[in-house]
Design an enzyme around this catalytic site. Structure first.
Site, PDB file in Angstrom:
ATOM      1  N   HIS A   1     -44.637   8.768 -32.023  1.00 44.39           N
ATOM      2  CA  HIS A   1     -43.343   8.408 -32.292  1.00 44.39           C
ATOM      3  C   HIS A   1     -42.956   7.791 -33.602  1.00 44.39           C
ATOM      4  CE1 HIS A   1     -44.312   4.470 -30.343  1.00 44.39           C
ATOM      5  NE2 HIS A   1     -43.524   4.091 -31.192  1.00 44.39           N
TER       6      HIS A   1
ATOM      7  N   ASP B   1     -48.744  10.282 -27.321  1.00 41.98           N
ATOM      8  CA  ASP B   1     -48.017   9.577 -28.132  1.00 41.98           C
ATOM      9  C   ASP B   1     -49.167   9.103 -29.512  1.00 41.98           C
ATOM     10  OD1 ASP B   1     -46.130   8.385 -29.294  1.00 41.98           O
ATOM     11  OD2 ASP B   1     -46.425   6.610 -28.468  1.00 41.98           O
TER      12      ASP B   1
ATOM     13  N   SER C   1     -45.972  -0.520 -33.413  1.00 45.53           N
ATOM     14  CA  SER C   1     -46.195   0.436 -32.958  1.00 45.53           C
ATOM     15  C   SER C   1     -47.198   1.164 -33.883  1.00 45.53           C
ATOM     16  CB  SER C   1     -45.245   1.422 -32.554  1.00 45.53           C
ATOM     17  OG  SER C   1     -44.411   1.020 -31.753  1.00 45.53           O
TER      18      SER C   1
END
Length: 458
Positions: free
Chosen positions: A184, A214, A302
């Site tokens: 993402h 992911d 992230s």
């Protein structure tokens, strides 16, 4: 399951002032809102003489007061300093002998339930050396993507948006450095920039992605990196996330909020947490088993590293549970699960699971045209196409930005989620008929478009 979290609150304290209460009993509320009675003790009263020992205003009285105050100060000071020394000594003794003198409060000789074991281990409070060793393997990733939206007249407009994330240098060969990050973070990026520990930047490109886990790999050409930077950066040491335990030290490093690399610390709060998130492009719900930690994980973290006290990467920071009633619930992809996927992405640009799964892929991004929008702007309700992926099945079939999908195989579509759900239930190679509305001035005309669905890896 009790340990399953839904995606509604992912992105991905105040306490009442203390009061001295002169009462035998007060009522407070516990965390569930129930009233609880709590007893408190009143301070003892000290009886004072009814009459002064000396007359007010006399020199003797003043002298007595000074002498008493001096004596009192000396006494209190002596007690305080002696008490502090005694307390310090007592604390030191406790630290050195706690493991030999610790005992249970139980007076029973029964061995039905054993007492807990004690440990000589200490809490890690200074992680500066660990961070210093690991930081050269962490990078900041800045992405640029083009966002599409429908204006009030139903026309497609676009703008460039910038995103921030993190990555971990996990491998190298003669030509490239390979950086692990989240899917993402790089999804939909038209360009991306990698910033190293010495603040130098180079352009990177996506080597491969796996949306189900992911995970993604970004590669940077070694020839693009200055020799001075090459001497500063390092390849991360990967640990064993299968051996971690609740309570272990956890350190998160990443590009929080895009401000640059920062460090937060905490512990492993739980392992094997099932967390459900949603793919922003397809709307598909995906459930993964993650590590839970209370080390702060914020937007921009992230793709960064969750490391243990030895400086080994045990997880890739992925998401945070965000809610006004929740604090300290971050999640990371276990490195033992991620490693084989990342290796496949480095070698093949895709994973065998995704290439053989037969999952269908249309290759569009979009937004809902709700009933309110449809009525207000004289548009058909459905799934508005805001982006068509180059080389995808959608592009090959002639779909374009600005079209609105209103039906698939004759079944009405009222939202982008409806379309995504239908596609996810199909297989790569299936042919479907999409009914689309095409703007023609202030009016819309409809047409059927046949699309042969591709694979997620296409």
């Amino acid at each position: 399951m009790d340990n399953k979290f839904e995606n509604n609150n992912f992105y991905q304290a105040g306490s009442p002032s203390d009061k001295i209460v002169d009462a035998d009993e007060v009522t407070i509320e516990d965390i569930d809102g129930e009233s609880v009675s709590q007893k408190t003790k009143k301070a003892k009263k000290i009886k004072m003489p009814k009459k002064p020992l000396l007359k007010k205003g006399t020199f003797g009285n003043k002298l007595m007061k000074c002498t008493a105050m001096a004596a009192a100060f000396g006494l209190v000071a002596g007690v305080v300093f002696t008490g502090s020394t005694s307390l310090l000594s007592s604390t030191q003794d406790t630290q050195t002998t706690s493991n030999t003198s610790a005992t249970s409060l139980s007076n029973s000789d029964s061995t039905t339930v054993d007492s807990t074991d004690t440990s000589d281990s200490t809490t890690v409070t200074d992680v500066s050396t660990v961070v210093e060793n690991v930081m050269p393997s962490i990078v900041a990733i800045t992405t640029v993507s083009v966002e599409e939206y429908a204006n009030m007249f139903g026309q497609s407009e676009s703008y460039e948006s910038e995103g921030a994330g993190s990555g971990i240098i996990i491998s190298q060969d003669d030509d490239y450095l390979y950086i692990a990050t989240n899917n993402h973070v790089v999804e939909g990026a038209t360009s991306l920039t990698v910033q190293f520990v010495d603040d130098s930047t180079v352009s990177g490109e996506i080597q491969g992605t796996d949306s189900d886990s992911d995970l993604a790999v970004v590669k940077v050409a070694i020839s693009d990196i200055d020799s001075a930077t090459l001497s500063e950066i390092k390849v991360a040491t990967l640990g064993d996330s299968d051996s971690i335990a609740v309570g272990d030290t956890a350190i998160a490093i990443g590009n929080a909020l895009g401000y640059g690399q920062s460090v937060t610390t905490g512990v492993i709060s739980a392992v094997d947490r099932e967390v459900t998130t949603s793919d922003e492009t397809t709307g598909e719900s995906i459930t993964n088993t993650l590590i839970q930690t209370d080390a702060a994980i914020n937007p921009g973290n992230s793709g960064g590293a969750l490391i243990n006290a030895n400086g080994e990467v045990i997880g890739i920071n992925s998401s945070k549970y965000a809610d006004t009633d929740v604090e300290g619930m971050g999640f990371a992809i276990p490195i033992s699960d991620a490693s084989p996927i990342l290796q496949e992405l480095i070698e093949n640009g895709s994973t065998s699971d995704s290439s053989e799964s037969g999952d269908a892929y249309l290759g569009i991004a979009g937004v809902d045209v709700t009933q309110d929008i449809a009525q207000n702007y004289n548009m058909p309700q459905g799934a508005y196409i805001s982006q068509v992926v180059s080389g995808s099945a959608a592009e090959e079939a002639g779909l374009s930005e600005g079209m609105i999908v209103t039906a698939i195989n004759g079944e009405e579509i009222t939202s982008f989620e409806d379309l995504s759900s239908y596609i996810s239930s199909a297989s790569a190679g299936d042919t479907v008929t999409l009914t689309v509305a095409v703007a023609n001035g202030q009016e819309y005309s409809t047409q059927d478009v046949e699309v042969t669905l591709g694979s997620k890896t296409n």
